[in-house]
Scaffold this active site. Structure first.
Site, PDB file in Angstrom:
ATOM      1  N   HIS A  31       0.903  -1.004  -0.115  1.00 19.05           N
ATOM      2  CA  HIS A  31       0.171   0.295  -0.330  1.00 19.05           C
ATOM      3  C   HIS A  31       0.590   0.807  -0.176  1.00 19.05           C
ATOM      4  O   HIS A  31       1.611   1.431   0.921  1.00 19.05           O
ATOM      5  CB  HIS A  31      -0.977   0.268   0.844  1.00 19.05           C
ATOM      6  N   HIS A  52       2.063   5.371  -0.858  1.00 23.11           N
ATOM      7  CA  HIS A  52       1.321   6.510  -1.291  1.00 23.11           C
ATOM      8  C   HIS A  52       2.676   7.005  -1.666  1.00 23.11           C
ATOM      9  O   HIS A  52       3.970   7.317  -1.721  1.00 23.11           O
ATOM     10  CB  HIS A  52       0.950   7.456   0.103  1.00 23.11           C
ATOM     11  N   CYS A  64      -4.646  10.604   4.543  1.00 22.11           N
ATOM     12  CA  CYS A  64      -4.812  10.008   6.071  1.00 22.11           C
ATOM     13  C   CYS A  64      -5.257  11.084   6.782  1.00 22.11           C
ATOM     14  O   CYS A  64      -4.382  11.881   7.328  1.00 22.11           O
ATOM     15  CB  CYS A  64      -4.001   8.776   6.862  1.00 22.11           C
TER      16      CYS A  64
HETATM   17 ZN    ZN Z   1      -2.880   5.271   2.257  1.00 23.90          ZN
END
Ligand code: ZN
Length: 306
Positions: free
Chosen positions: A205, A207, A238
């Protein structure tokens, strides 16, 4: 999964829009999910079952989960931070629950109100009690760095990975929640998890906060990750991490993979169209670049050259 195939998990309906000041209605979220299904996303993180007082963008999680476009190969994931959230994911009959444990105590406390060890204990109880018709995976947040504690040593990450892996999740995701990783970190950490748990699929995951997201994705694939999270248009952030920005853009990732001979189940054209549609819904410019530049070669290239 073969070496030249990568599974794409579309996370824009959850990560992508949870940090946006504009709160999209459930109908628009469901349209976004439908577009991701139509583009061929293998899995979609459809929503998160969190406290609506803390994340108002997800207040309609149950409504979204109960109206998902089922009946295709796409499977739906609900993000959960605790037992209460997990029980909501089960009640909504989601295919999977993704439980989050943050690698650092400070961030875990901010994100879910308890230290890391308590979230690990909660995860163990969920794994023990989970009905057989829901898969349960775990995401280790801040696996490459923490906005509050700074560097996250590899041995700290592996302690958390070991504790979670002991409960038997179907996959483990390493999250670069604040986008600080560089390819060397990804190679190191994916390799460490693969070596320790060769049978446990690794998902990443990422960014793109510091523009290293795509290089990191590539490093992750070379190290053995076979599932990548991405969000249409590169939207995201987030709410509990200062200065966090979007995920790697789905359509940019597809472009890189396709041109490199790595197959996915997603169609680039449909992803670009969906990203443009999402940008219009959010009413602001989103970070994705291939949606602006187009694929290559473009359909008109033959005529232009003539
Ligand atoms: Zn995230």
């Amino acid at each position: 999964m073969s070496e030249d195939f990568v599974e794409i998990i579309e996370v824009s309906p959850r990560d992508g829009i949870q940090n946006d000041e504009k709160i999209l209605p459930a109908t628009i979220k469901l349209e976004l999910i439908k577009r991701a299904v139509d583009a061929g996303a293998d899995r979609i993180e459809a929503t998160s079952f969190v406290n609506p007082k803390r994340v108002p963008q997800m207040a309609d999680a149950d409504e979204v989960a109960n109206n998902l476009p089922r009946g295709t190969a796409t499977r739906f994931i609900g993000l959960t931070l605790n037992r209460r959230g997990f029980d909501r994911a089960v009640a909504a009959k989601l295919d999977e629950a993704n439980f989050v444990v943050v690698a650092t105590d400070t961030f875990n406390q901010r994100n879910q109100g308890v230290p890391t060890a308590e979230s690990i204990t909660a995860f163990g109880e969920i794994m023990r009690d989970a009905p057989s018709d829901i898969k349960v995976g775990v995401t280790i947040g801040a696996a490459f760095g923490c906005p509050f504690e700074g560097e996250v040593p590899l041995n700290r990450l592996m302690d958390v990975v070991d504790a979670c892996a002991a409960f038997g999740p179907h996959e483990i995701a390493l999250a670069d929640t604040i986008g600080v990783a560089v390819p060397k970190d990804v190679t190191e950490r994916v390799t460490a998890v693969r070596r320790a748990y060769p049978d446990l699929p690794v998902r990443l995951h990422l960014h793109n906060t510091r523009n290293t997201g795509f290089a990191n994705a590539w490093a992750g694939l070379e190290a053995g990750a076979r599932s990548l999270d991405a969000s249409l248009g590169g939207v995201g952030g987030c709410p509990f991490a200062p200065r966090a920005t979007g995920n790697i853009a789905t359509e940019d990732l597809l472009y890189m993979l396709e041109r490199s001979g790595v197959h996915t189940n997603m169609a680039l054209d449909a992803a670009i169209e969906a990203a443009k549609w999402l940008e219009a819904q959010l009413d602001k410019t989103v970070p994705g670049q291939v949606m602006k530049a187009g694929g290559f070669p473009s359909p008109e290239a033959g005529e232009a050259a003539a």
